[in-house]
Design an enzyme around this catalytic site. Structure first.
Site, short mmCIF file in Angstrom:
data_model
loop_
_atom_site.label_atom_id
_atom_site.label_comp_id
_atom_site.label_asym_id
_atom_site.label_seq_id
_atom_site.Cartn_x
_atom_site.Cartn_y
_atom_site.Cartn_z
N LYS A 72 8.46 -17.36 -10.33
CA LYS A 72 7.83 -16.20 -10.97
C LYS A 72 6.69 -16.67 -11.89
O LYS A 72 6.91 -17.56 -12.72
CB LYS A 72 8.87 -15.41 -11.76
CG LYS A 72 8.31 -14.14 -12.34
CD LYS A 72 9.33 -13.37 -13.14
CE LYS A 72 8.64 -12.25 -13.90
NZ LYS A 72 9.45 -11.72 -14.97
N ASN A 127 0.84 -1.20 0.00
CA ASN A 127 0.00 0.00 0.00
C ASN A 127 0.88 1.24 0.00
O ASN A 127 2.10 1.15 -0.01
CB ASN A 127 -0.97 -0.03 1.19
CG ASN A 127 -0.22 -0.13 2.50
OD1 ASN A 127 0.55 0.75 2.86
ND2 ASN A 127 -0.41 -1.24 3.21
N PRO A 164 -3.77 -11.73 9.68
CA PRO A 164 -4.18 -11.54 11.08
C PRO A 164 -4.39 -10.06 11.39
O PRO A 164 -3.69 -9.21 10.86
CB PRO A 164 -2.99 -12.09 11.87
CG PRO A 164 -1.85 -12.17 10.92
CD PRO A 164 -2.42 -12.29 9.55
N ASP A 165 -5.38 -9.76 12.24
CA ASP A 165 -5.63 -8.38 12.68
C ASP A 165 -4.72 -8.11 13.90
O ASP A 165 -5.07 -8.47 15.03
CB ASP A 165 -7.11 -8.21 13.02
CG ASP A 165 -7.45 -6.75 13.32
OD1 ASP A 165 -6.56 -6.02 13.80
OD2 ASP A 165 -8.60 -6.35 13.06
#
Ligand code: FMN
Length: 400
Positions: free
Chosen positions: A287, A209, A303-304
């Site tokens: 790849k 991100n 996982p949180d």
């Protein structure tokens, strides 16, 4: 901060000009004092031009002690929020350790009540001499800070310890030593997560991100400066901050494991990382070759980390989360606070790409009592300091 920069007679004196410039760029006021030997290596003209302040001490035009209605060594000693001696010779260390006051710098060092920081630089034989080490131990016993020299090839051609520490590290140490400590956070162990996580699709491609980790790194610096013992679990590529124990991680799973290993020993958590919510279900070990049509990647939940750490916390531990929302940011932050059982959420309105990288940013704290006044817009270092002050105030208000 108002900083007196003492410069003594070593070859590394030229680096003090770079330090003076860096400190001025960071918003500090810097006044330099040259010893007579220091003035053989660097001129008052250079230092005055870089700092925009007069240069004191050995000075071809005015001499060591200037005729002044104000007693200069006392006036400067009072002016200083911090005195740094960079580079510090064996000679000045010996003088200061034994209370000698034979020139402006050594006299000021006796007179000042400000914190003092030394960055020694000298030949390895001198550095390792028991007299120098005993003097340093004595100065440390006065509460002075010492930025130890590094190793490398010295100006004398020898290789070993005695090389002036990196200028950037000295500037960080000045920030730490010169910042007043916050009683509620001083000595407290704080765990910080920061940066993006990366979830690999194959050995080449990754899902990530737009977070850089800059905010968490500045929070780590700000907490370090007020006296907290910070452990930073860091994703992304930014350099780890000086003086902060940092663990580098890549995936959400690695971040979870690094946090779980440290959580029981921590007093609080600041979760500023942008953790991937999903990862590829079956990353390829080779790849993946491109195909012709549309391709499907199956994603599964990671996982949180924040929820897991919050669920396992003791009553004396606190948990602060961060949220980046592009709409209804206060409502989403309140929901996150309640769902994960947090003490506070600092929410970032990221609509239109705001809040990532080096840009100025605004954070709105949300606690069980509702939204608090927004903090910012501020640059990330200023914002981090303001957040730490705000959170220290909240901790003081908490019942024991
Ligand atoms: C070329 C040269 C380089 C020197 N470099 C150093 C040094 O790196 N560290 C040190 O402790 N002394 C060094 N000295 C010795 C100091 O300059 C000397 O001890 C002087 O008296 C220090 O005075 P001050 O502490 O008042 O500046 C050097 C001397 C010369 C001539």
């Amino acid at each position: 901060m108002q900083i007196i920069l003492g410069i003594t007679g070593g070859v590394a004196a030229y680096k003090s000009a770079e330090l003076a410039r860096l400190l001025v760029n960071q918003g500090h006021r810097v006044r330099c004092i040259l010893t007579e030997a220091g003035a053989r290596f660097i001129t008052p003209l250079t230092l005055t031009s870089l700092t925009g302040e007069p240069c004191y001490g050995a000075n071809p035009d005015q001499g060591e002690w200037r005729a002044s209605p104000n007693i200069e060594h006392i006036e400067l000693a009072r002016w200083a929020d911090l005195v740094a001696v960079v580079p510090a010779t064996a000679n000045i260390l010996g003088k200061a350790a034994n209370g000698l006051a034979s020139d402006l710098l050594s006299t000021l060092l006796l007179a000042t009540r400000a914190p003092v920081l030394w960055a020694p630089a000298m030949n390895t034989g001198m550095w390792e001499h028991p007299a120098v080490q005993a003097n340093l131990a004595r100065l440390r016993s006065f509460g002075h800070a010492v930025v130890d020299p590094g190793e490398g090839v010295l100006a004398c051609g020898e290789e070993g310890s005695g090389k002036l520490a990196e200028v950037a590290s000295i500037a960080e140490a000045i920030q730490v030593h010169g910042t007043p400590k916050l009683r509620i956070l001083s000595g407290r162990r704080v765990l910080i997560t920061s940066g993006p996580t990366r979830e690999d699709l194959d050995p080449v491609r990754t899902l990530t991100n737009r977070s850089t980790g800059a905010m968490g790194i500045e929070l780590a610096r700000a907490l370090r400066d007020v006296g907290a013992k910070v452990q930073l679990v860091l994703g992304g590529d930014l350099a780890a901050p000086w003086g902060v124990e940092t663990v580098r991680v890549r995936s959400a799973q690695q971040m979870l494991e690094a946090c779980e290993a440290r959580w029981a020993d921590s007093d609080g958590l600041l979760a500023a990382a942008a953790v991937a919510d999903q990862r590829p279900e079956s990353p390829s070990s080779e790849k993946v070759k491109k195909g012709d049509g549309a391709e499907t990647v199956v994603l599964v939940r990671t996982p949180d980390i924040l929820a897991r750490l919050s669920a396992s916390r003791r009553q004396d531990q606190w948990v602060v989360g961060f949220a980046a929302e592009s709409e209804q940011h206060l409502a989403h932050a309140s929901a996150k606070l309640a769902k994960k059982g947090l003490d506070a959420v600092l929410v970032n309105d990221v609509q239109g790409g705001r809040g990532f990288g080096a840009q100025a940013n605004t954070l709105t704290p949300v606690t069980a009592s509702g939204p608090h006044p927004a903090i910012g817009p501020l640059s990330k270092d200023q914002l981090a300091r303001a957040v730490v002050q705000w959170w220290a105030h909240q901790l003081e208000l908490r019942p024991d």
